[in-house]
Design a protein around this motif. Sequence first.
Motif, mmCIF file in Angstrom:
data_model
loop_
_atom_site.group_PDB
_atom_site.id
_atom_site.type_symbol
_atom_site.label_atom_id
_atom_site.label_comp_id
_atom_site.label_asym_id
_atom_site.label_seq_id
_atom_site.Cartn_x
_atom_site.Cartn_y
_atom_site.Cartn_z
ATOM 1 N N ASN A 148 -9.859 54.495 3.085
ATOM 2 C CA ASN A 148 -9.916 54.603 4.552
ATOM 3 C C ASN A 148 -11.364 54.564 5.058
ATOM 4 O O ASN A 148 -11.819 55.433 5.797
ATOM 5 N N ASN A 149 -12.100 53.499 4.657
ATOM 6 C CA ASN A 149 -13.480 53.312 5.111
ATOM 7 C C ASN A 149 -13.656 52.027 5.909
ATOM 8 O O ASN A 149 -14.793 51.602 6.133
ATOM 9 N N GLN A 150 -12.553 51.382 6.314
ATOM 10 C CA GLN A 150 -12.589 50.177 7.156
ATOM 11 C C GLN A 150 -13.431 49.067 6.522
ATOM 12 O O GLN A 150 -14.228 48.397 7.175
ATOM 13 N N VAL A 151 -13.248 48.872 5.234
ATOM 14 C CA VAL A 151 -13.970 47.820 4.502
ATOM 15 C C VAL A 151 -13.201 46.507 4.686
ATOM 16 O O VAL A 151 -12.066 46.393 4.246
ATOM 17 N N ASN A 152 -13.819 45.519 5.335
ATOM 18 C CA ASN A 152 -13.175 44.229 5.575
ATOM 19 C C ASN A 152 -13.629 43.202 4.531
ATOM 20 O O ASN A 152 -14.381 43.503 3.603
ATOM 21 N N HIS A 153 -13.149 41.944 4.727
ATOM 22 C CA HIS A 153 -13.453 40.897 3.733
ATOM 23 C C HIS A 153 -14.932 40.519 3.749
ATOM 24 O O HIS A 153 -15.480 40.084 2.728
ATOM 25 N N ARG A 154 -15.614 40.692 4.878
ATOM 26 C CA ARG A 154 -17.045 40.368 4.906
ATOM 27 C C ARG A 154 -17.865 41.396 4.131
ATOM 28 O O ARG A 154 -18.815 41.055 3.431
ATOM 29 N N ALA A 155 -17.504 42.678 4.294
ATOM 30 C CA ALA A 155 -18.200 43.711 3.538
ATOM 31 C C ALA A 155 -17.917 43.600 2.045
ATOM 32 O O ALA A 155 -18.743 43.974 1.213
ATOM 33 N N MET A 156 -16.752 43.008 1.697
ATOM 34 C CA MET A 156 -16.411 42.862 0.285
ATOM 35 C C MET A 156 -17.292 41.851 -0.418
ATOM 36 O O MET A 156 -17.374 41.845 -1.651
ATOM 37 N N LEU A 157 -17.954 40.977 0.331
ATOM 38 C CA LEU A 157 -18.881 40.034 -0.305
ATOM 39 C C LEU A 157 -20.033 40.782 -0.981
ATOM 40 O O LEU A 157 -20.373 40.524 -2.143
#
Length: 671
Positions: A153-162
């Motif tokens: 529950n840290n709002q990690v999206n696909h851009r941050a996953m890069l």
Amino acid sequence: MDDFRQTYLRLCKEGGIDPQESVMVKLQECRSSRLDVSGLSLSADTCALLARVFQKDTFFSEVSLSDCMLGDEGAKAFLTGLFYNTTLKVLDLKGNNLKSSGAEVLGKLLARNNTLTRLVLDWNALGVWEEAFAVFCEGLGPNTALTHLDLRNNQVNHRAMLAFAQMLRCNSSLKVLDLRWNNVGLLGGRCLLEALQSNHSVEQLELAGNNIPSDTLKALEHVVGRNTDRQSTLRESHSRTQVLHKEIHNLKQEKGRQFQNLMVTIDRQREEMGQSNRSSSIQISQLQEALSERKSAVNCLTAKLQMSEAAVALSEQKNHSLAELIARLKVEKVQLAEAHGREKKKVEQESVSREGQLLSEIQNLTDTNIQLKNKVEEVERKCKSQQQQLFELKQELINSTAELKLKLAQAEDGLEVEKRRFKQGLEDVDRLRQREVEHVSRHLEESEKSLQERIIKLEGQRIQLEEDLSKAKAARVAERSQAEEELSKARVQARQEEHEHVTALEEKLRSARSSLQEVQLHVSQQKQTISERQAKSGQQAIETDSLRRRIDELQQELSGKDQEKVAEVSRVRVELQEQIGHLEAERIAQAGLKEKISALEREIKVLSGNHREALLDKDSETSSLLEKLRLKEAEIKRMRDDEAQRATYLQNAILAFVQGSPLAQYGSSNK
């Protein structure tokens, strides 16, 4: 523990800060190495005090600050004190509303601290700010101590996953990773899969509630399972190596004992051998004394024999050397007699040959005297004829120089007229070329702008479609069916728009090709004019070459006659000194004429070279124009191919997503 409370109270008194009673109660209740202050609302001042206490090594190895509402300021104040702490191993920061600056401070902490093994960060907002999350990942990458990371529950999206995937490629210590209830999505799942293929340390991965397709989840489970198998094999091999080390240590101890026993037995045997050696050495010394007496007698006899043998050998050598000397003297006598006879024969032959040579030289001298008298008479005749020829040549040179000056003046006038015409033609061609190039460049810029706008629109449509698909996954079955209908309509519209765009591009290409054909016709006309001017210049070059040949012939004739004159004057220098003076004056005049002719030839060469350079410059300009047109055609073709390729990629991605969606699977199962 008491030291920790005392330092905390002392720092509160020094800073004039009121210590919170709830914190003091928690410190009094704590009887182990774990500090739990979860649920308390800690201010920034108390966090700064705790940081100052934790700057040095403390009694606590676990700290729990969950639901303390620290915020970015409190977290920054507390975490700076843990940079050089070497006792804390577990840190719980659950539900503290950590955002950008908190993520950056965590990244700095992980880059410097090498003792933390578990970090709990669930129910925060670290993934909202991508740059701060990237800093967190940069600090986590080189860390070699952290094994358990909780990012639920840290709002990690696909851009941050890069950035997170880039960190996993570098990190080799993380074993348990919890990313549940984030917004990783399809792209983030693929990035995570690519990163885990090069990472071999992650053994447990939780990804529930991230909108990741089932096939990527299975692939991730397969990769994590491979890592667990690899880690288990590594553990087994480590345990086996430890067992082997123990066995080797035991074997070394046993071998040491055996070696000691062997050394004891060897010492005993050495003592026994020493005793036996002593007795045997006494016997050997007695035997050696007897042998030495016998050896001395034998040595005396051998010395006498050697003396007698040496005397016999010396007498034999003397006899042999005397015989060799007698043979050498005989051979030398024979050789001296033969050499004396040969020298006598050579002297007689040389005297005869010298007499013949003297007679032949006397005859040759008489013949040369007669020939010289005849040549003197012929030279006098030739001098008179050459004087007449020189007078005629002077007149011919005067006439030829006048004709050459007239022809050069005419050629210079013609060259100036042609230069003016050629400059005017070049200026007209440059103006036309500049207009055509400006027209083509404007047309290409407009087409590029339209294509870029179209590409931006298509990318926006692609992003919107991806967002619609991610929302449609979380919706109900009815909403999924409506989303599929909307996707089909969007596909039809995209195809129609792409078809219209392709037709517009084809029309633009046709217009560009027509303009290229016009430019090529104009270039061919320019080439024809250039060829005509080249033909004229060729004719002029032929005329100049004919003049040069005539001049070369005259120069050759003059050089031949000069050589004859020099040869004849050198032979009869005494009798013809006055005539030689006249001839040298005439030669100086001829040399001046030659220099004038060479100067004229140089001017003609310079003019022809300038003309050729101008023609070459025009040819290079036409070739550069053709190359620019070819490059523009290649760019248009490449842009068209890129647009078609992007359209096919979009279509394939949409089809793959629709076919891989749960609705499609459900429909196939119903069929």
